[in-house]
Design an enzyme around this catalytic site. Structure first.
Site, short mmCIF file in Angstrom:
data_model
loop_
_atom_site.label_atom_id
_atom_site.label_comp_id
_atom_site.label_asym_id
_atom_site.label_seq_id
_atom_site.Cartn_x
_atom_site.Cartn_y
_atom_site.Cartn_z
N GLY A 99 0.87 -1.30 0.09
CA GLY A 99 0.03 0.00 0.10
C GLY A 99 0.81 1.29 -0.21
O GLY A 99 0.37 2.44 0.08
N LYS A 100 2.13 1.12 -0.24
CA LYS A 100 3.12 2.45 -0.36
C LYS A 100 2.68 3.50 -1.43
O LYS A 100 2.54 4.60 -1.17
CB LYS A 100 4.61 1.87 -0.44
CG LYS A 100 4.95 0.80 0.37
CD LYS A 100 6.45 0.49 0.09
CE LYS A 100 6.63 -0.05 -1.32
NZ LYS A 100 5.83 -1.28 -1.57
N SER A 101 2.66 2.87 -2.66
CA SER A 101 2.11 3.90 -3.73
C SER A 101 0.64 4.44 -3.50
O SER A 101 0.65 5.83 -3.67
CB SER A 101 2.04 3.17 -4.91
OG SER A 101 3.28 2.80 -5.20
N ALA A 143 8.18 8.75 -12.57
CA ALA A 143 8.01 7.05 -12.57
C ALA A 143 9.47 6.64 -12.97
O ALA A 143 10.06 7.02 -14.04
CB ALA A 143 7.08 6.82 -13.76
N HIS A 153 -1.13 1.44 -12.45
CA HIS A 153 -0.37 2.73 -11.58
C HIS A 153 -0.74 4.00 -12.46
O HIS A 153 -1.18 4.90 -11.71
CB HIS A 153 1.31 2.72 -11.50
CG HIS A 153 1.64 2.01 -10.30
ND1 HIS A 153 2.05 2.78 -9.41
CD2 HIS A 153 1.86 0.53 -10.12
CE1 HIS A 153 2.44 1.88 -8.29
NE2 HIS A 153 2.47 0.78 -9.03
N ARG A 154 -0.56 4.04 -13.75
CA ARG A 154 -1.05 5.03 -14.71
C ARG A 154 -2.84 5.33 -14.56
O ARG A 154 -3.19 6.36 -14.31
CB ARG A 154 -0.84 4.80 -15.72
CG ARG A 154 0.68 5.16 -16.40
CD ARG A 154 0.87 4.97 -17.71
NE ARG A 154 2.23 5.11 -18.25
CZ ARG A 154 2.94 4.59 -19.07
NH1 ARG A 154 2.19 3.79 -19.94
NH2 ARG A 154 3.97 4.56 -19.27
N ARG A 167 -4.67 4.68 -11.95
CA ARG A 167 -5.03 5.28 -10.42
C ARG A 167 -4.72 6.81 -10.23
O ARG A 167 -5.21 7.40 -9.63
CB ARG A 167 -3.89 4.50 -9.47
CG ARG A 167 -4.58 3.28 -9.06
CD ARG A 167 -3.91 2.91 -7.77
NE ARG A 167 -2.50 3.15 -7.35
CZ ARG A 167 -1.48 2.44 -7.24
NH1 ARG A 167 -1.79 1.26 -7.02
NH2 ARG A 167 -0.23 2.94 -6.72
#
Length: 191
Positions: free
Chosen positions: A22-24, A42, A60-61, A63
């Site tokens: 859950g870091k990001s 990135a 990731h993008r 989100r």
């Protein structure tokens, strides 16, 4: 191996923890809540032919909010930091662990002694910290993995990566004004 010099940098928050902890998500939450323009640095270099890596990058993008500016920075992260627009702003560096891996692997040949690359990796990490310090107009949230809690890698390359990343994490944590540890989606403020 030398420990990098500590000093507090008020514009640096450091988030560490295991993979998929859950870091990001925490970094993105801090960025969203800041109310500042957000720059997402990135560090994942392209891995041609590796669909799993591309899927991870795409998740990731998706989100990230569309108004955030994404800057691909797999190499020379300190240059990308220096080129950020004048602040105020917030930059998410995701992630230091991939950046250290890239520093270690660029030009690496099978059979090389990976520990000889320390003189390349650790000064580059220090260069990133100096670039962050020089940009006091921008807040930085840096994400990294903790890789030293598991099995000892069975190769010299794996052990060198673990060691170099451990030193890089120590340097960032020592310099950060705020440090978070994330485990199973739960956050614990260490500093």
């Amino acid at each position: 191996m030398p420990v990098l010099k500590p000093s507090s940098q008020g514009n640096l928050t450091f988030i560490t923890g295991g993979a998929r902890s859950g870091k990001s998500a925490l970094a993105e939450s801090l960025a969203t809540g800041s109310g500042l323009p957000v720059y997402y640095l990135a560090t994942m270099p392209p891995w041609p032919g590796d669909q799993e890596v591309q899927d991870r990058v795409n998740r990731h993008r998706q989100r990230r909010p569309a108004h955030w500016q994404t800057i691909e920075a797999p190499r020379q992260l300190e240059v990308s930091i220096g080129r950020l627009p004048p602040g105020p702003g917030l930059a998410v560096i995701d992630c230091l662990s991939v950046y250290v891996s890239t520093l270690l692997l660029d030009g690496y040949q099978e059979g090389d002694d990976p520990y000889t690359r320390e003189s390349r990796v650790l000064p580059a990490v220090e260069g990133v910290l100096e670039a962050i310090q020089a940009r006091s107009d921008v807040q930085f949230v840096t994400v990294s993995n903790e890789v030293g809690w598991g099995v000892v890698p069975d190769t010299p390359l794996g052990r060198a990566y673990r060691d170099f990343l451990g030193l890089a994490n120590q340097a960032f944590a020592a310099r950060a004004a705020c440090v978070w540890l994330v485990c199973a989606g739960l956050k614990l403020r260490l500093k």
